[in-house]
Design an enzyme around this catalytic site. Structure first.
Site, PDB file in Angstrom:
ATOM      1  N   GLY A 219      26.837  18.579   0.738  1.00  0.00           N
ATOM      2  CA  GLY A 219      28.174  18.271   0.226  1.00  0.00           C
ATOM      3  C   GLY A 219      28.196  18.159  -1.285  1.00  0.00           C
ATOM      4  O   GLY A 219      29.159  18.571  -1.947  1.00  0.00           O
TER       5      GLY A 219
ATOM      6  N   ALA B 298      26.286  18.884   6.689  1.00  0.00           N
ATOM      7  CA  ALA B 298      25.844  18.845   8.088  1.00  0.00           C
ATOM      8  C   ALA B 298      25.391  17.459   8.544  1.00  0.00           C
ATOM      9  O   ALA B 298      25.574  17.097   9.702  1.00  0.00           O
ATOM     10  CB  ALA B 298      24.706  19.844   8.293  1.00  0.00           C
ATOM     11  N   HIS B 299      24.792  16.666   7.617  1.00  0.00           N
ATOM     12  CA  HIS B 299      24.144  15.437   8.119  1.00  0.00           C
ATOM     13  C   HIS B 299      25.123  14.323   8.446  1.00  0.00           C
ATOM     14  O   HIS B 299      24.728  13.267   8.919  1.00  0.00           O
ATOM     15  CB  HIS B 299      23.048  14.959   7.157  1.00  0.00           C
ATOM     16  CG  HIS B 299      23.490  14.384   5.856  1.00  0.00           C
ATOM     17  ND1 HIS B 299      23.304  13.057   5.528  1.00  0.00           N
ATOM     18  CD2 HIS B 299      24.079  14.951   4.781  1.00  0.00           C
ATOM     19  CE1 HIS B 299      23.746  12.845   4.295  1.00  0.00           C
ATOM     20  NE2 HIS B 299      24.226  13.978   3.824  1.00  0.00           N
TER      21      HIS B 299
ATOM     22  N   THR C 139      17.285  32.176  -1.361  1.00  0.00           N
ATOM     23  CA  THR C 139      16.995  32.459   0.053  1.00  0.00           C
ATOM     24  C   THR C 139      17.592  31.362   0.937  1.00  0.00           C
ATOM     25  O   THR C 139      17.451  30.167   0.642  1.00  0.00           O
ATOM     26  CB  THR C 139      15.466  32.547   0.265  1.00  0.00           C
ATOM     27  OG1 THR C 139      14.977  33.578  -0.599  1.00  0.00           O
ATOM     28  CG2 THR C 139      15.124  32.884   1.703  1.00  0.00           C
TER      29      THR C 139
ATOM     30  N   CYS D  97      24.516   2.716  -3.469  1.00  0.00           N
ATOM     31  CA  CYS D  97      24.375   3.949  -4.238  1.00  0.00           C
ATOM     32  C   CYS D  97      23.106   4.659  -3.780  1.00  0.00           C
ATOM     33  O   CYS D  97      22.365   4.170  -2.937  1.00  0.00           O
ATOM     34  CB  CYS D  97      24.356   3.664  -5.733  1.00  0.00           C
ATOM     35  SG  CYS D  97      22.898   2.822  -6.264  1.00  0.00           S
TER      36      CYS D  97
HETATM   37  C1  LIG Z   1      32.740  12.001   0.823  1.00  0.00           C
HETATM   38  C2  LIG Z   1      31.383  12.549   0.517  1.00  0.00           C
HETATM   39  N1  LIG Z   1      31.278  13.650  -0.229  1.00  0.00           N
HETATM   40  C3  LIG Z   1      30.085  14.197  -0.535  1.00  0.00           C
HETATM   41  C4  LIG Z   1      28.917  13.629  -0.097  1.00  0.00           C
HETATM   42  C5  LIG Z   1      27.608  14.268  -0.471  1.00  0.00           C
HETATM   43  O1  LIG Z   1      27.096  15.012   0.607  1.00  0.00           O
HETATM   44  P1  LIG Z   1      25.514  15.349   0.671  1.00  0.00           P
HETATM   45  O2  LIG Z   1      24.824  14.088   1.029  1.00  0.00           O
HETATM   46  O3  LIG Z   1      25.421  16.398   1.741  1.00  0.00           O
HETATM   47  O4  LIG Z   1      25.137  15.891  -0.657  1.00  0.00           O
HETATM   48  C6  LIG Z   1      28.971  12.465   0.669  1.00  0.00           C
HETATM   49  C7  LIG Z   1      27.718  11.803   1.105  1.00  0.00           C
HETATM   50  O5  LIG Z   1      27.676  10.625   1.336  1.00  0.00           O
HETATM   51  C8  LIG Z   1      30.237  11.917   0.996  1.00  0.00           C
HETATM   52  O6  LIG Z   1      30.346  10.809   1.729  1.00  0.00           O
END
Ligand SMILES: Cc1ncc(COP(=O)(O)O)c(C=O)c1O
Length: 372
Positions: free
Chosen positions: A71, A189-190, A226, A309
């Protein structure tokens, strides 16, 4: 030893069994999806099957899905890659949006954490360059769902594009990205039972996107490098499983009503707004979040402080700050987040631990708590 009651799915949801199987299959198969031989073609077929599955979950075309490392990268790619110098971001965005747009103009939120549409309209009416607006679909700390459809309507009227961080919403809230009308949508994904380190940016209807890393021509020249085939295969399996939704609202509602009964002063942040069914951000009057997290951990229950955090330390929550919550009350907020394997017994264990701590903390309504 009994497994802990894991109620921290908004941090990372445990891997679903089908995800593990898909990842093992991909790791065993090996190969580079760009290679033309049979092993490469097998890897390519796993990537493309996963792309169709992710697209199916959010209702876009497979070609609109750009796999990223998660994300954070998806948010960075959208905010930098859209090529807008004027960016408007809500006050409750994840750091990966906020920090990727250091000169972003902040759209305020109300006391429930819902974005102020009037303020956005006024900002969009100001003369200047075409803007990119970034408003998340659901908040990671409170679960509050934003009126993204309205945001898009206002943005369109001003010729602006819209990015939406749907990392917490996907798999928990049924939606279709084209129905929502946004130009860019971030996924990870997680948060839905897939592996960490893989996500996607959905780029709708040919919205502009300049790659932010240079190299090979993977992902149709939108993201070089990749492909993480096992991660992508796991994401695809998680997306398929997540299509059946997350029926946890009764568990969350029972938790909230019981805690309110034990301690009428226990506040649920964003409780008056539309929220995800899986998230509760709860203040235990007078008891610091760190104390709660440690006490619950000892009782075999995993939750997080309202704002942990990335270093694991508890810092002041920018989200609760933006909602106008007093710092002393914000410091007592924990986040409980349910997921695909949550069970009634997990809620029972949290309620028992919460009541014990509340009584030990010597609150004045101790007798009510005992009676509950
Ligand atoms: C609202 C939101 N956006 C983005 C992210 C970041 O995603 P990632 O952990 O896959 O980098 C998070 C992760 O906690 C999130 O809660």
């Amino acid at each position: 030893m009994r497994a802990p009651a894991y109620l921290d799915h908004n941090a990372t949801s445990p891997l679903r069994p089908a995800v593990l199987d898909a990842m093992v299959e991909a790791l065993r198969a090996g190969g580079n999806p760009s290679a033309v031989h049979s092993v490469g073609r097998k890897a390519r077929s796993l990537v493309e099957a996963a792309r169709r599955s992710v697209a199916g979950l959010v209702g876009c075309l497979p070609g609109e899905v750009v796999f990223t490392s998660g994300g954070t990268e998806a948010n960075n790619l959208a905010l930098r890659g859209a090529g807008h110098r004027r960016v408007l971001v809500s006050a409750v965005e994840h750091d990966s949006v906020g920090k990727a747009s250091p000169d972003g103009e902040i759209i305020g939120v109300d006391g429930e954490g819902v974005v102020d549409l009037g303020a956005l309209e006024r900002m969009l009416a100001q003369p200047g360059e075409r803007a990119l607006v970034s408003v998340m679909l659901a908040n990671n700390e409170t679960g509050v769902v934003q009126p993204v459809g309205e945001v898009v309507r206002l943005a369109r009227g001003a010729g602006a594009l819209v990015h939406c961080d749907a990392v917490q919403a996907v798999g928990k809230l049924g939606f279709d990205v084209h129905g929502l009308g946004v130009d860019y949508l971030s996924l990870s994904a997680h948060k839905l039972g897939g592996p960490a380190g893989i996500g996607a940016l959905v780029v709708c209807n040919g919205a502009p996107l300049a790659p932010d890393r240079l190299g090979g021509s993977q992902e149709a020249n939108r993201r070089a490098g990749t492909e993480n085939v096992a991660g992508i295969a796991g994401f695809g399996a998680a997306a398929t499983a997540a299509r059946s939704g997350l029926p946890v609202a009764p568990l969350r509602d029972r938790l909230e009503s019981t805690l309110r009964h034990i301690a009428p002063g226990a506040r649920i942040f964003g409780g008056g707004a539309r929220r995800l069914d899986n998230t509760s951000c709860i203040a235990m009057p007078g008891v610091k979040a760190e104390t709660q997290v440690m006490a619950f951990d000892l009782a075999g229950v995993c939750v997080s402080a309202g704002a942990a955090c990335s270093s694991g330390k508890v810092q002041r929550s920018a989200v609760l700050d933006a909602m106008g919550v007093e710092p002393a009350e914000a410091a007592t907020a924990i986040r409980v987040s349910l997921g695909w394997n949550s069970e009634p017994g997990d809620i029972d264990r949290l309620i028992a631990a919460w009541r014990d701590l509340y009584i030990r903390a010597g609150k004045s309504d101790i007798d009510d708590a005992r009676a509950a």
